[in-house]
Design a protein around this motif. Structure first.
Motif, PDB file in Angstrom:
ATOM      1  N   GLY A   1       0.818  -1.203   0.000  1.00 22.85           N
ATOM      2  CA  GLY A   1       0.000   0.000   0.000  1.00 22.85           C
ATOM      3  C   GLY A   1       0.850   1.251   0.000  1.00 22.85           C
ATOM      4  O   GLY A   1       2.037   1.225  -0.314  1.00 22.85           O
ATOM      5  N   SER A   2       0.261   2.365   0.386  1.00 24.74           N
ATOM      6  CA  SER A   2       0.943   3.652   0.389  1.00 24.74           C
ATOM      7  C   SER A   2       1.049   4.185   1.816  1.00 24.74           C
ATOM      8  O   SER A   2       0.497   3.607   2.750  1.00 24.74           O
ATOM      9  CB  SER A   2       0.188   4.647  -0.494  1.00 24.74           C
ATOM     10  OG  SER A   2      -1.152   4.789  -0.038  1.00 24.74           O
ATOM     11  N   ILE A   3       1.783   5.287   1.965  1.00 20.40           N
ATOM     12  CA  ILE A   3       1.901   5.916   3.287  1.00 20.40           C
ATOM     13  C   ILE A   3       0.543   6.507   3.661  1.00 20.40           C
ATOM     14  O   ILE A   3      -0.016   7.308   2.913  1.00 20.40           O
ATOM     15  CB  ILE A   3       2.980   7.006   3.264  1.00 20.40           C
ATOM     16  CG1 ILE A   3       4.354   6.381   2.979  1.00 20.40           C
ATOM     17  CG2 ILE A   3       3.021   7.751   4.589  1.00 20.40           C
ATOM     18  CD1 ILE A   3       5.467   7.388   2.858  1.00 20.40           C
ATOM     19  N   PRO A   4      -0.010   6.134   4.813  1.00 20.93           N
ATOM     20  CA  PRO A   4      -1.349   6.612   5.192  1.00 20.93           C
ATOM     21  C   PRO A   4      -1.373   8.132   5.387  1.00 20.93           C
ATOM     22  O   PRO A   4      -0.416   8.722   5.884  1.00 20.93           O
ATOM     23  CB  PRO A   4      -1.625   5.893   6.515  1.00 20.93           C
ATOM     24  CG  PRO A   4      -0.676   4.745   6.552  1.00 20.93           C
ATOM     25  CD  PRO A   4       0.529   5.195   5.810  1.00 20.93           C
ATOM     26  N   ILE A   5      -2.481   8.746   5.055  1.00 22.69           N
ATOM     27  CA  ILE A   5      -2.631  10.190   5.229  1.00 22.69           C
ATOM     28  C   ILE A   5      -2.548  10.583   6.702  1.00 22.69           C
ATOM     29  O   ILE A   5      -2.126  11.699   7.041  1.00 22.69           O
ATOM     30  CB  ILE A   5      -3.949  10.682   4.588  1.00 22.69           C
ATOM     31  CG1 ILE A   5      -3.943  12.210   4.504  1.00 22.69           C
ATOM     32  CG2 ILE A   5      -5.153  10.144   5.356  1.00 22.69           C
ATOM     33  CD1 ILE A   5      -5.076  12.770   3.673  1.00 22.69           C
ATOM     34  N   LYS A   6      -2.884   9.659   7.604  1.00 24.31           N
ATOM     35  CA  LYS A   6      -2.838   9.970   9.033  1.00 24.31           C
ATOM     36  C   LYS A   6      -1.407  10.165   9.546  1.00 24.31           C
ATOM     37  O   LYS A   6      -1.227  10.634  10.667  1.00 24.31           O
ATOM     38  CB  LYS A   6      -3.546   8.878   9.833  1.00 24.31           C
ATOM     39  CG  LYS A   6      -5.057   8.896   9.647  1.00 24.31           C
ATOM     40  CD  LYS A   6      -5.760   7.928  10.583  1.00 24.31           C
ATOM     41  CE  LYS A   6      -7.278   8.021  10.441  1.00 24.31           C
ATOM     42  NZ  LYS A   6      -7.980   7.122  11.383  1.00 24.31           N
ATOM     43  N   PHE A   7      -0.399   9.801   8.745  1.00 19.34           N
ATOM     44  CA  PHE A   7       0.983  10.083   9.139  1.00 19.34           C
ATOM     45  C   PHE A   7       1.209  11.575   9.351  1.00 19.34           C
ATOM     46  O   PHE A   7       2.126  11.974  10.067  1.00 19.34           O
ATOM     47  CB  PHE A   7       1.954   9.550   8.081  1.00 19.34           C
ATOM     48  CG  PHE A   7       2.448   8.156   8.355  1.00 19.34           C
ATOM     49  CD1 PHE A   7       1.575   7.167   8.771  1.00 19.34           C
ATOM     50  CD2 PHE A   7       3.776   7.831   8.182  1.00 19.34           C
ATOM     51  CE1 PHE A   7       2.014   5.877   9.019  1.00 19.34           C
ATOM     52  CE2 PHE A   7       4.240   6.544   8.425  1.00 19.34           C
ATOM     53  CZ  PHE A   7       3.350   5.558   8.840  1.00 19.34           C
ATOM     54  N   GLU A   8       0.395  12.404   8.720  1.00 17.74           N
ATOM     55  CA  GLU A   8       0.551  13.857   8.868  1.00 17.74           C
ATOM     56  C   GLU A   8       0.378  14.307  10.308  1.00 17.74           C
ATOM     57  O   GLU A   8       0.827  15.392  10.695  1.00 17.74           O
ATOM     58  CB  GLU A   8      -0.444  14.579   7.957  1.00 17.74           C
ATOM     59  CG  GLU A   8      -0.190  14.346   6.475  1.00 17.74           C
ATOM     60  CD  GLU A   8      -1.237  15.014   5.603  1.00 17.74           C
ATOM     61  OE1 GLU A   8      -2.283  15.434   6.153  1.00 17.74           O
ATOM     62  OE2 GLU A   8      -1.029  15.110   4.374  1.00 17.74           O
ATOM     63  N   ALA A   9      -0.262  13.470  11.129  1.00 14.84           N
ATOM     64  CA  ALA A   9      -0.478  13.820  12.533  1.00 14.84           C
ATOM     65  C   ALA A   9       0.728  13.517  13.425  1.00 14.84           C
ATOM     66  O   ALA A   9       0.763  13.936  14.583  1.00 14.84           O
ATOM     67  CB  ALA A   9      -1.698  13.064  13.074  1.00 14.84           C
ATOM     68  N   LEU A  10       1.737  12.818  12.885  1.00 10.77           N
ATOM     69  CA  LEU A  10       2.913  12.452  13.684  1.00 10.77           C
ATOM     70  C   LEU A  10       3.910  13.611  13.695  1.00 10.77           C
ATOM     71  O   LEU A  10       5.033  13.510  13.216  1.00 10.77           O
ATOM     72  CB  LEU A  10       3.552  11.178  13.116  1.00 10.77           C
ATOM     73  CG  LEU A  10       2.650   9.948  13.049  1.00 10.77           C
ATOM     74  CD1 LEU A  10       3.381   8.773  12.418  1.00 10.77           C
ATOM     75  CD2 LEU A  10       2.152   9.566  14.447  1.00 10.77           C
ATOM     76  N   THR A  11       3.499  14.718  14.272  1.00 11.88           N
ATOM     77  CA  THR A  11       4.249  15.968  14.151  1.00 11.88           C
ATOM     78  C   THR A  11       5.544  15.987  14.959  1.00 11.88           C
ATOM     79  O   THR A  11       6.384  16.859  14.748  1.00 11.88           O
ATOM     80  CB  THR A  11       3.361  17.146  14.590  1.00 11.88           C
ATOM     81  OG1 THR A  11       2.839  16.884  15.903  1.00 11.88           O
ATOM     82  CG2 THR A  11       2.208  17.331  13.617  1.00 11.88           C
ATOM     83  N   ASP A  12       5.729  15.043  15.893  1.00 12.23           N
ATOM     84  CA  ASP A  12       6.973  14.975  16.661  1.00 12.23           C
ATOM     85  C   ASP A  12       7.970  13.983  16.076  1.00 12.23           C
ATOM     86  O   ASP A  12       9.070  13.815  16.613  1.00 12.23           O
ATOM     87  CB  ASP A  12       6.685  14.569  18.109  1.00 12.23           C
ATOM     88  CG  ASP A  12       6.263  15.751  18.973  1.00 12.23           C
ATOM     89  OD1 ASP A  12       6.190  16.868  18.429  1.00 12.23           O
ATOM     90  OD2 ASP A  12       5.999  15.561  20.168  1.00 12.23           O
ATOM     91  N   LEU A  13       7.623  13.356  14.970  1.00 15.78           N
ATOM     92  CA  LEU A  13       8.454  12.290  14.415  1.00 15.78           C
ATOM     93  C   LEU A  13       9.816  12.826  13.965  1.00 15.78           C
ATOM     94  O   LEU A  13       9.903  13.807  13.231  1.00 15.78           O
ATOM     95  CB  LEU A  13       7.740  11.631  13.230  1.00 15.78           C
ATOM     96  CG  LEU A  13       8.159  10.203  12.885  1.00 15.78           C
ATOM     97  CD1 LEU A  13       7.845   9.255  14.039  1.00 15.78           C
ATOM     98  CD2 LEU A  13       7.456   9.731  11.617  1.00 15.78           C
ATOM     99  N   LYS A  14      10.885  12.149  14.417  1.00 17.48           N
ATOM    100  CA  LYS A  14      12.252  12.517  14.033  1.00 17.48           C
ATOM    101  C   LYS A  14      12.886  11.480  13.113  1.00 17.48           C
ATOM    102  O   LYS A  14      13.718  11.834  12.276  1.00 17.48           O
ATOM    103  CB  LYS A  14      13.117  12.697  15.277  1.00 17.48           C
ATOM    104  CG  LYS A  14      12.727  13.883  16.134  1.00 17.48           C
ATOM    105  CD  LYS A  14      13.692  14.051  17.312  1.00 17.48           C
ATOM    106  CE  LYS A  14      13.321  15.280  18.142  1.00 17.48           C
ATOM    107  NZ  LYS A  14      14.270  15.454  19.282  1.00 17.48           N
ATOM    108  N   VAL A  15      12.515  10.215  13.276  1.00 19.97           N
ATOM    109  CA  VAL A  15      13.068   9.136  12.451  1.00 19.97           C
ATOM    110  C   VAL A  15      11.926   8.329  11.858  1.00 19.97           C
ATOM    111  O   VAL A  15      11.087   7.805  12.596  1.00 19.97           O
ATOM    112  CB  VAL A  15      13.988   8.213  13.274  1.00 19.97           C
ATOM    113  CG1 VAL A  15      14.511   7.072  12.397  1.00 19.97           C
ATOM    114  CG2 VAL A  15      15.145   8.989  13.885  1.00 19.97           C
TER     115      VAL A  15
END
Length: 354
Positions: free
Chosen positions: A16-30
């Motif tokens: 599949g593809s990268i889920p749109i909800k990834f946009e909510a992971l605003t603290d993600l560094k890696v």
């Protein structure tokens, strides 16, 4: 999980593809999703402004980049997108990211040019855009990459000669320019002499002319020297015997003459020696080692190919007249008019072990 800082899912069978909800992971560094079966685009990661390391290699992403791609990721230090189906230009915005140290887009479908927009004092150390379809040439502002230690632009479609402004990049350890034949015709550049930290250098099929300069012996950290398939003439300088760390020496498919100095062929760490499809004469001698019942060739030497015309190596028409050079330790023999002898691109075999 909006406080998540590291998400590592490498080496699974995710589809599949990268889920749109990834946009909510605003603290993600890696973000590490390499080695999966992911497809689609990348727009879901462009808002992750705290991202420092991005590993998406060995998937099937098929986005088309623009010159503004990644421009919001100002904290990015590493971007690894190798082995995907990414097209478009190498984004100009990457040269505005002043924390970026690693760019790896090799084996994609990038087109266009590397534009002349690289800012001064950019901290990049590693740049690999090999195996794409980039055109043009290397821009003057590439000399702003003073921290660069690894440059691989092999297997593209550059159509401009190799510039002299690489001379200032004296921290270089790996310089791979393989199969960019429009980089010449030119001699081996004098500015290499200032890159005293060089460990790997490849000018395979880059239309090099002239001879091998004697000052190559000053590059004492060299482990790999690939000059295959050029128009280099003259003899092998004995000064190459100063390269005590040399493991791979490819001089095949040139116009070289004379005898190969024993001081060079007996280098203590040499594993591969390719000298076929030249006009060398005499004997190619390697240091033999004691063995039960006599002497044998050193086991560390895995590939040696010369114009030895030996019928024991699949040469049905060979006789004494086809043997240009004696080579008792050769693992393969070529002979005149044998068009497809030793056609392997050895760089493919060892380049990702560097």
């Amino acid at each position: 999980m909006d406080r998540l800082q590291t998400l590592a899912l490498n080496g699974n069978a995710l589809q599949g593809s990268i889920p749109i909800k990834f946009e909510a992971l605003t603290d993600l560094k890696v973000l590490a999703l390499s080695g999966n079966e992911l497809t689609g685009g990348l727009k879901e990661i462009y808002t992750l402004t705290r991202l420092e390391e991005l590993y998406l290699s060995y998937n099937s992403f098929e986005d088309r980049l623009s010159n503004g791609s990644f421009q919001q990721l100002t904290n990015l230090k590493v971007i690894d997108m190798k082995n995907n189906n990414i097209s478009g230009p190498l984004p100009d915005s990457l040269w505005q990211l002043m924390n970026l140290e690693v760019i790896d887009f090799h084996h994609n479908e990038l087109d266009g040019h590397i534009n002349d927009v690289i800012v001064p004092d950019h901290p990049l150390k590693y740049l690999d855009v090999s195996s794409n379809i980039l055109g043009g040439g290397l821009p003057p502002s590439i000399s702003n990459l003073q921290a660069l230690t690894h440059l691989d632009v092999s297997y593209n479609r550059f159509n401009a000669k190799l510039p002299n402004y690489l001379a200032t990049m004296t921290k270089m350890k790996t310089l791979l320019l393989t199969e960019d034949d429009e980089f010449g015709p030119q001699p081996l550049p004098d500015w290499l002499r200032g890159m005293t930290d060089l460990k790997q250098v490849s000018f395979r099929l880059t239309s090099r002319t002239g001879t091998i300069p004697t000052w190559f012996g000053e590059l004492t950290k060299l482990e790999l020297l690939d000059l295959e398939w050029n128009h280099i003439s003259g003899t092998v300088p004995t000064q190459l015997s100063q390269l005590r760390s040399l493991k791979y020496l490819m001089l095949n498919r040139n116009k070289m003459t004379g005898e190969i100095p024993y001081e060079v062929s007996s280098l203590p760490r040499l594993k591969m020696l390719m000298v076929d499809n030249n006009s060398f004469t005499g004997e190619l001698s390697l240091p033999v080692v004691p063995a039960t019942g006599g002497q044998q060739c050193p086991s560390r030497v895995t590939h040696v190919v010369a114009d030895c015309g030996n019928p024991d190596y699949g040469c049905p028409d060979c006789d004494s007249s086809t043997k240009k050079i004696a080579c008792p330790c050769c693992t393969g023999c070529c002979y005149e008019n044998q068009e497809r002898c030793n056609m392997d691109d050895w760089l493919i075999e060892y380049r990702y072990c560097i």
